[in-house]
Design a protein around this motif. Structure first.
Motif, short mmCIF file in Angstrom:
data_model
loop_
_atom_site.label_atom_id
_atom_site.label_comp_id
_atom_site.label_asym_id
_atom_site.label_seq_id
_atom_site.Cartn_x
_atom_site.Cartn_y
_atom_site.Cartn_z
N PRO A 106 0.83 -1.21 0.00
CA PRO A 106 0.00 0.00 0.00
C PRO A 106 0.87 1.26 0.00
O PRO A 106 2.09 1.19 0.20
CB PRO A 106 -0.78 -0.12 1.31
N LEU A 107 0.24 2.43 -0.21
CA LEU A 107 1.01 3.67 -0.16
C LEU A 107 1.72 3.81 1.17
O LEU A 107 1.25 3.32 2.20
CB LEU A 107 0.08 4.88 -0.35
N LYS A 108 2.86 4.48 1.15
CA LYS A 108 3.59 4.76 2.39
C LYS A 108 2.97 5.95 3.12
O LYS A 108 2.81 5.94 4.35
CB LYS A 108 5.05 5.08 2.05
N ALA A 109 2.64 6.97 2.34
CA ALA A 109 2.15 8.21 2.94
C ALA A 109 1.28 8.96 1.94
O ALA A 109 1.32 8.69 0.73
CB ALA A 109 3.32 9.08 3.37
N ILE A 110 0.50 9.90 2.45
CA ILE A 110 -0.34 10.76 1.61
C ILE A 110 -0.16 12.19 2.11
O ILE A 110 -0.12 12.43 3.33
CB ILE A 110 -1.82 10.35 1.72
N CYS A 111 -0.05 13.12 1.16
CA CYS A 111 0.06 14.54 1.51
C CYS A 111 -1.09 15.29 0.85
O CYS A 111 -1.27 15.23 -0.37
CB CYS A 111 1.39 15.09 1.01
N ASN A 241 0.31 6.13 5.89
CA ASN A 241 -0.89 5.45 5.41
C ASN A 241 -1.08 4.07 6.03
O ASN A 241 -2.15 3.48 5.89
CB ASN A 241 -0.80 5.34 3.88
N MET A 242 -0.06 3.54 6.70
CA MET A 242 -0.17 2.22 7.30
C MET A 242 -0.46 2.28 8.80
O MET A 242 -1.27 1.49 9.30
CB MET A 242 1.13 1.43 7.08
N THR A 243 0.20 3.15 9.50
CA THR A 243 -0.04 3.20 10.95
C THR A 243 -1.33 3.96 11.26
O THR A 243 -1.90 3.79 12.33
CB THR A 243 1.13 3.87 11.70
N VAL A 262 -0.73 14.40 -3.03
CA VAL A 262 0.49 13.74 -3.51
C VAL A 262 0.62 12.40 -2.78
O VAL A 262 0.84 12.37 -1.56
CB VAL A 262 1.75 14.60 -3.25
N PRO A 263 0.47 11.27 -3.51
CA PRO A 263 0.64 9.95 -2.89
C PRO A 263 2.11 9.54 -2.90
O PRO A 263 2.81 9.76 -3.89
CB PRO A 263 -0.20 9.04 -3.78
N ILE A 264 2.56 8.93 -1.84
CA ILE A 264 3.98 8.55 -1.68
C ILE A 264 4.10 7.03 -1.62
O ILE A 264 3.38 6.37 -0.86
CB ILE A 264 4.53 9.15 -0.36
N ALA A 265 5.04 6.51 -2.42
CA ALA A 265 5.25 5.06 -2.49
C ALA A 265 6.34 4.63 -1.51
O ALA A 265 7.14 5.45 -1.05
CB ALA A 265 5.64 4.66 -3.91
#
Ligand code: OGA
Ligand code: MN
Length: 277
Positions: A106-111, A241-243, A262-265
């Motif tokens: 899944p994505l790492k983070a979202i901004c 996006n995971m925790t 901005v989605p971060i992988a």
């Protein structure tokens, strides 16, 4: 440059003051931002006035832009918007979820950066999925121990009900994940269950899945492990996006709501493979 960090809630989030994202970010500051993010899971910067390039420069301190999915092909950002013709996720309630759970990574983070916000509603809710797991009573932990779900996303489906495996289009992306999943970034165990995308749980029939979800969801919906963000224009949020899981409250569709996203992988390989499963 001196910045001030103020926690947003007991469970997660920190507001940073004293940083202008329209200016270049020094390497030492980038290290401080990553450390604050690792500790608090979510960063908030208020009153920003930034271009897409400046938002991308900030977001990519945490990982590469993800180009997975049709919305991100050949672009650096998209817009969550109910007024832009190219907007995604325009209106309505979104239940707690993480993004791209129907892929192996899944994505790492979202901004998100707020451009237009309604006068009320359209808040984004966050839940700490590490704490949700920790707070489960022992019998519930035992019930989910070793279980694996099929996370599936039906782009044509109703986002407010559970997608069922036998009703979903055969080409809908899907992936198996344990209900107790170890986040590869933080190393933490999180409760990895989502109302909309849990199309099945191996070994359980549909009724049993509904019953288990009904027992688990209150632990994610618990305000004690959450933070509710009421947007103002110029707010920038960047979260793990995971925790964390995120959700959205309803709002009046006659009012514009536009957030640049901005989605971060998790890795370069993932970021550049638009079809990566
Ligand atoms: C997202 C999302 C929630 C919101 O950008 O992935 O779920 O508040 N947004 O619009
Ligand atoms: Mn989302």
């Amino acid at each position: 440059m001196s910045i001030t960090l103020t926690p947003l809630a007991d469970a997660l989030g920190v507001a940073l003051e004293g940083l202008d994202l329209a200016r270049p970010i020094a390497p030492e500051m980038a290290d401080r931002l990553r450390a604050a993010w690792a500790e608090h899971h979510l960063l908030l910067l208020r009153g920003q006035d930034i271009t897409e390039e400046q938002q991308v420069a900030f977001a990519t301190l945490f990982g590469p832009v993800s180009h997975r999915g049709v919305y991100m092909k050949d672009r650096q950002a998209t817009h969550v918007s109910n007024v832009r013709p190219d907007g995604i996720l325009g209106g309505g309630v979104l239940h707690f979820h993480s993004d791209h759970t129907f892929f192996a990574r899944p994505l790492k983070a979202i901004c998100l950066y707020a451009i237009d916000v309604p006068s009320s509603g359209g808040d984004t809710l966050f839940a700490n999925a590490i704490m949700a797991y920790q707070n489960l009573p022992q019998d519930l932990k035992a019930r989910i121990d070793g279980l694996t779900s099929v996370q599936l996303f039906d782009y044509t489906g109703d986002y407010n009900r559970r997608t069922l495996l036998d009703e979903a289009p055969t080409d809908a992306p899907r992936c198996d994940h344990p209900l107790v999943k170890t986040d590869e970034v933080s190393g933490e165990n999180v409760l990895f269950i989502h109302e909309h995308t849990t199309a099945a749980i191996h070994g359980l029939d549909n009724e049993a899945v509904d019953a288990l979800l009904a027992d688990l969801m209150p632990y994610l919906n618990d305000p004690a492990i959450g933070y509710r963000h009421t947007w103002s224009p110029g707010d920038v949020l960047l979260w793990n996006n995971m925790t964390l899981q995120h959700a959205r409250t309803d709002f009046d569709q006659s009012q514009a709501r536009t957030l640049r996203r901005v989605p971060i992988a998790v890795s370069e390989a993932e970021a550049n493979d638009a079809t990566a499963a």
